[in-house]
Design a protein around this motif. Structure first.
Motif, mmCIF file in Angstrom:
data_model
loop_
_atom_site.group_PDB
_atom_site.id
_atom_site.type_symbol
_atom_site.label_atom_id
_atom_site.label_comp_id
_atom_site.label_asym_id
_atom_site.label_seq_id
_atom_site.Cartn_x
_atom_site.Cartn_y
_atom_site.Cartn_z
ATOM 1 N N ARG A 15 0.823 -1.091 0.149
ATOM 2 C CA ARG A 15 -0.188 0.024 -0.087
ATOM 3 C C ARG A 15 0.887 1.100 -0.188
ATOM 4 N NH1 ARG A 15 -2.539 3.042 3.853
ATOM 5 N NH2 ARG A 15 -4.533 3.822 3.757
ATOM 6 N N ALA A 16 1.811 1.261 0.974
ATOM 7 C CA ALA A 16 2.804 2.556 1.047
ATOM 8 C C ALA A 16 3.485 2.582 -0.325
ATOM 9 C CB ALA A 16 3.638 2.200 2.014
ATOM 10 N N LEU A 17 4.014 1.651 -0.923
ATOM 11 C CA LEU A 17 4.813 1.764 -2.148
ATOM 12 C C LEU A 17 3.947 2.047 -3.433
ATOM 13 C CD1 LEU A 17 7.261 -1.592 -1.783
ATOM 14 C CD2 LEU A 17 7.706 1.168 -1.719
ATOM 15 N N PHE A 18 2.427 1.606 -3.475
ATOM 16 C CA PHE A 18 1.726 1.973 -4.592
ATOM 17 C C PHE A 18 1.272 3.332 -4.291
ATOM 18 C CE2 PHE A 18 0.354 -2.816 -4.527
ATOM 19 C CZ PHE A 18 1.546 -3.127 -5.547
ATOM 20 N N ALA A 19 1.085 3.730 -3.296
ATOM 21 C CA ALA A 19 0.984 5.088 -3.094
ATOM 22 C C ALA A 19 2.040 6.111 -3.497
ATOM 23 C CB ALA A 19 0.571 5.472 -1.488
ATOM 24 N N GLU A 20 3.141 5.796 -3.253
ATOM 25 C CA GLU A 20 4.459 6.723 -3.615
ATOM 26 C C GLU A 20 4.657 6.373 -4.987
ATOM 27 O OE1 GLU A 20 8.977 7.096 -2.240
ATOM 28 O OE2 GLU A 20 7.843 5.444 -1.177
ATOM 29 N N ARG A 21 4.755 5.347 -5.497
ATOM 30 C CA ARG A 21 5.367 5.139 -6.833
ATOM 31 C C ARG A 21 4.290 4.522 -7.914
ATOM 32 N NH1 ARG A 21 10.896 1.959 -5.227
ATOM 33 N NH2 ARG A 21 11.418 3.151 -3.560
ATOM 34 N N SER A 96 -6.482 8.612 5.261
ATOM 35 C CA SER A 96 -6.107 7.406 4.747
ATOM 36 C C SER A 96 -5.442 8.015 3.275
ATOM 37 C CB SER A 96 -7.152 6.492 4.279
ATOM 38 O OG SER A 96 -6.749 5.268 3.545
ATOM 39 N N THR A 97 -4.511 8.812 3.449
ATOM 40 C CA THR A 97 -3.872 9.567 2.430
ATOM 41 C C THR A 97 -3.327 8.669 1.255
ATOM 42 O OG1 THR A 97 -3.391 11.240 3.751
ATOM 43 C CG2 THR A 97 -2.354 11.209 1.737
ATOM 44 N N ASP A 98 -2.783 7.566 1.709
ATOM 45 C CA ASP A 98 -2.136 6.681 0.864
ATOM 46 C C ASP A 98 -3.148 5.948 0.099
ATOM 47 O OD1 ASP A 98 0.630 7.188 1.682
ATOM 48 O OD2 ASP A 98 0.750 5.414 2.788
ATOM 49 N N GLY A 99 -4.085 5.407 0.622
ATOM 50 C CA GLY A 99 -5.210 4.801 -0.083
ATOM 51 C C GLY A 99 -5.790 5.716 -1.040
ATOM 52 N N PHE A 100 -5.946 6.924 -0.846
ATOM 53 C CA PHE A 100 -6.751 7.945 -1.790
ATOM 54 C C PHE A 100 -5.649 8.065 -2.724
ATOM 55 C CE2 PHE A 100 -7.698 12.142 -3.424
ATOM 56 C CZ PHE A 100 -8.948 11.856 -3.676
ATOM 57 N N ARG A 101 -4.364 8.210 -2.697
ATOM 58 C CA ARG A 101 -3.371 8.349 -3.740
ATOM 59 C C ARG A 101 -3.546 7.224 -4.642
ATOM 60 N NH1 ARG A 101 -0.184 12.798 -3.155
ATOM 61 N NH2 ARG A 101 0.070 13.688 -1.014
ATOM 62 N N ILE A 102 -3.701 5.939 -4.144
ATOM 63 C CA ILE A 102 -3.826 4.758 -4.837
ATOM 64 C C ILE A 102 -5.068 5.034 -5.707
ATOM 65 C CG2 ILE A 102 -4.133 2.193 -4.913
ATOM 66 C CD1 ILE A 102 -2.162 2.234 -2.502
ATOM 67 N N LEU A 103 -5.847 5.344 -5.045
ATOM 68 C CA LEU A 103 -7.532 5.340 -6.120
ATOM 69 C C LEU A 103 -7.303 6.386 -7.152
ATOM 70 C CD1 LEU A 103 -10.136 4.743 -3.101
ATOM 71 C CD2 LEU A 103 -9.239 3.270 -4.437
ATOM 72 N N VAL A 104 -6.653 7.441 -6.948
ATOM 73 C CA VAL A 104 -6.764 8.532 -7.766
ATOM 74 C C VAL A 104 -5.811 8.203 -9.074
ATOM 75 C CG1 VAL A 104 -7.556 10.298 -6.326
ATOM 76 C CG2 VAL A 104 -4.973 9.957 -6.817
ATOM 77 N N ARG A 105 -4.966 7.316 -8.797
ATOM 78 C CA ARG A 105 -3.948 6.974 -9.972
ATOM 79 C C ARG A 105 -4.943 6.051 -10.941
ATOM 80 N NH1 ARG A 105 1.498 7.433 -9.066
ATOM 81 N NH2 ARG A 105 2.082 7.742 -6.933
#
Length: 242
Positions: A15-21, A96-105
């Protein structure tokens, strides 16, 4: 570490890596190294990067859907439900900032997940029947519920993306302003929107008093203008008021 604990650890790392990269920027090697396990352990639990990513996305969607649906099904008035729904989405973004960053990609095609737009459509579909009930109670055509659900979810979601980067103003203020626009339209925006219904009632009373004073002042000005007009000559007809 038990199998369940290892699975949760891998989900957290992924989750953390997908959100970042993003999906394409993350490899199984990185996930394994970050979790301090071998690559086969990742494959054993998820079958590969795609399986891990799909579980992460599904979890985030479930969490977001539950938060918004719970808000919209509370025992409250129509406007309050909209406020709580907007606030639920903004709370998810903040907490859930990481989760949202994943969803917006844009989700990777190999996962079977759609784009962010399709994810928002799924959220809108979950709340469409709720909006339909409210529209019917308000005397509107509930056949437009799907369209209104898309409008409301899209407006709040796009505002949330902007707010994620600015972090200002407070989420309660953002929710109040979004619903202010949705509820009143540009032509009747409240000067100081808020989530407290008592405060809104006081603001409405003050606004009504200002309007009454303005009308009274205009009436007095009209009466003074009429008194200043010269008397009509015999047979003269008074001009029509504008």
């Amino acid at each position: 570490m038990s199998g369940g604990e290892r699975r949760e650890q891998l989900l957290g790392v992924g989750r953390a890596l997908f959100a970042e990269r993003g999906f394409d920027g993350t490899s199984v090697e990185e996930i394994a190294a970050k979790a301090k396990v071998s690559k086969p352990v990742v494959y054993e639990h998820f079958g590969g990067k795609e399986g891990l990513y799909a579980v992460v996305v599904d979890r985030e969607m479930d969490r977001l859907l539950k938060a918004v649906t719970d808000a919209l099904t509370t025992d409250a008035g129509y406007r309050r439900k909209l406020e709580l729904g907007a606030l639920a989405l903004l709370e998810y973004i903040e907490e859930s900032t990481d989760g949202f960053r994943i969803l917006v990609r844009d989700s990777h095609a190999g996962t079977g997940q759609g784009s962010y737009a399709s994810l928002l459509s799924e959220i809108a579909a979950q709340v469409e029947h709720l909006l339909g009930k409210e529209l019917d109670q308000q005397g509107y055509d509930e056949g437009f519920a799907a369209m209104y659900a898309q409008m409301l979810v899209g407006m709040i979601a796009m505002t949330g993306q902007w707010w994620l980067e600015t972090s200002r103003p407070r989420r309660e203020d953002v929710a109040a302003h979004v619903v202010n626009l949705a509820w009143n339209g540009l032509g009747r925006l409240e000067a100081r929107p808020g989530l407290d219904p008592r405060r809104r009632a006081r603001e409405r009373e003050r606004r009504e008093r200002r309007q009454e004073k303005a009308q009274a002042k205009a009436e007095k000005a009209r009466e003074r203008a009429l008194r200043r007009q010269p008397p009509l000559a015999p047979g003269e007809i008074a001009p029509l008021e504008a």
